[in-house]
Write an enzyme that holds these catalytic residues in place. Structure first.
Site, short mmCIF file in Angstrom:
data_model
loop_
_atom_site.label_atom_id
_atom_site.label_comp_id
_atom_site.label_asym_id
_atom_site.label_seq_id
_atom_site.Cartn_x
_atom_site.Cartn_y
_atom_site.Cartn_z
N ASP A 184 0.82 -1.21 0.00
CA ASP A 184 0.00 0.00 0.00
C ASP A 184 0.85 1.26 0.00
O ASP A 184 2.07 1.22 0.19
CB ASP A 184 -0.97 -0.01 1.20
N HIS A 207 -7.31 -4.42 10.02
CA HIS A 207 -7.04 -4.26 8.58
C HIS A 207 -5.71 -4.92 8.20
O HIS A 207 -4.81 -5.07 9.01
CB HIS A 207 -7.09 -2.79 8.14
N GLU A 213 -9.73 -1.94 4.86
CA GLU A 213 -10.37 -1.52 6.11
C GLU A 213 -11.65 -2.30 6.40
O GLU A 213 -12.31 -2.81 5.46
CB GLU A 213 -10.72 -0.03 6.00
C1 GLP Z 1 -0.69 0.57 8.58
C2 GLP Z 1 -0.39 -0.23 7.28
C3 GLP Z 1 -0.48 -1.70 7.52
C4 GLP Z 1 0.13 -2.04 8.84
C5 GLP Z 1 -0.70 -1.46 9.94
C6 GLP Z 1 -0.13 -1.63 11.33
O1 GLP Z 1 -1.69 1.49 8.45
N1 GLP Z 1 -1.16 0.13 6.17
O2 GLP Z 1 0.12 -2.39 6.44
O3 GLP Z 1 0.19 -3.44 9.01
O4 GLP Z 1 -1.09 -0.16 9.69
O5 GLP Z 1 0.89 -0.72 11.57
P1 GLP Z 1 1.90 -0.86 12.78
O6 GLP Z 1 2.77 -2.02 12.45
O7 GLP Z 1 2.65 0.44 12.78
O8 GLP Z 1 1.08 -1.07 13.99
#
Ligand code: GLP
Length: 242
Positions: free
Chosen positions: A67, A138, A143
């Protein structure tokens, strides 16, 4: 689903890096699906180390990222383009032309999304997909909602996600409200999936992913239908399942 509970974030990172390195060793032409967020940072640091030590060679690997925030220029230090180059690509021997990332550009976004999926298909699909998970369940930026999307698409981020990700920005207003994300099709077609999670804030999402009903309210729950998923979690993230 195979669930590995480890004692620390460091151990989670090492275990995940080992699985990625093993995949590349077994198939030097592997197509890797990569994730961003704070969770995989440690895994990328391990992979950089293994690459420097000559224990894994990325020279023939192809990568596809999950993404990207819509409208954040690649130079922006919170863009996923910047993140990936900073944490991994600039430090390993992957060939720049083998790196694929969703575009932040909103012009012709539908065409870009179509071509991104075509590029994944032309590469033979993803062999190993690395995932983090949002506190709301997600994966990528797929989402929770009434529907899940198969293909790469532009998505409106939920308030939960905007708030959660505001910790990386100066203010919540600066967080992009949209993103381009791989859909669940490319993710579910990956040969293998590794999902990483650490910390108490992920425990409910992990429990609902692993033990709950499959529901669009927790997009990661669809992973229950995949044949080869390994979930590596620290004790805090596993709190509600052990
Ligand atoms: C983000 C990304 C995801 C990620 C998630 C968790 O928004 N789009 O790919 O897995 O949120 O993030 P974190 O690892 O910082 O908790």
């Amino acid at each position: 689903m195979k669930i590995i509970v480890v004692d620390s974030y460091r151990e989670m990172s090492k275990r995940a890096a080992k699985l990625v390195a093993a995949e590349v060793e077994a198939n030097p032409l592997a197509v890797l699906g990569l994730a961003t967020g704070s969770t995989p940072e440690g895994m990328y640091a391990e992979l950089v180390k293994l690459n420097r030590e000559g224990k894994v060679d990325f020279s023939r690997v192809t990568t596809f990222n999950l993404d990207e925030y819509a409208g954040l220029a690649p130079e922006h230090d919170q863009s996923y383009y910047y993140y990936m180059h900073h944490h991994l690509f600039n430090q390993i021997n992957v060939r720049p032309e083998q790196i694929n990332m969703p575009s932040c550009d909103l012009e012709d976004v539908d065409q870009f999304c179509l071509e991104y999926d075509q590029r994944i298909a032309a590469a033979g699909g993803i062999d190993l997909q690395v995932l983090g998970i949002g506190g709301n369940g997600h994966i990528g930026f797929n989402e929770p909602g009434d529907q899940l999307r198969v293909h790469t698409h532009l998505v409106d981020l939920t308030e939960d996600t905007i708030l959660a990700n505001s910790r990386f920005f100066n203010s919540v207003e600066e967080v992009p409200k949209q993103a381009v994300t791989m859909g669940l099709g490319s993710i579910m077609l990956a040969g293998k999936i590794i999902l990483l999670a650490a910390g108490k804030a992920k425990s409910e999402a992990i429990a609902r992913t692993v033990c709950g009903l499959i529901t669009t309210a927790i997009p990661a729950s669809i992973l229950q239908l995949h044949r080869d998923v390994t979930i590596i979690v620290d004790r805090e993230a596993a709190d509600l399942i052990i």
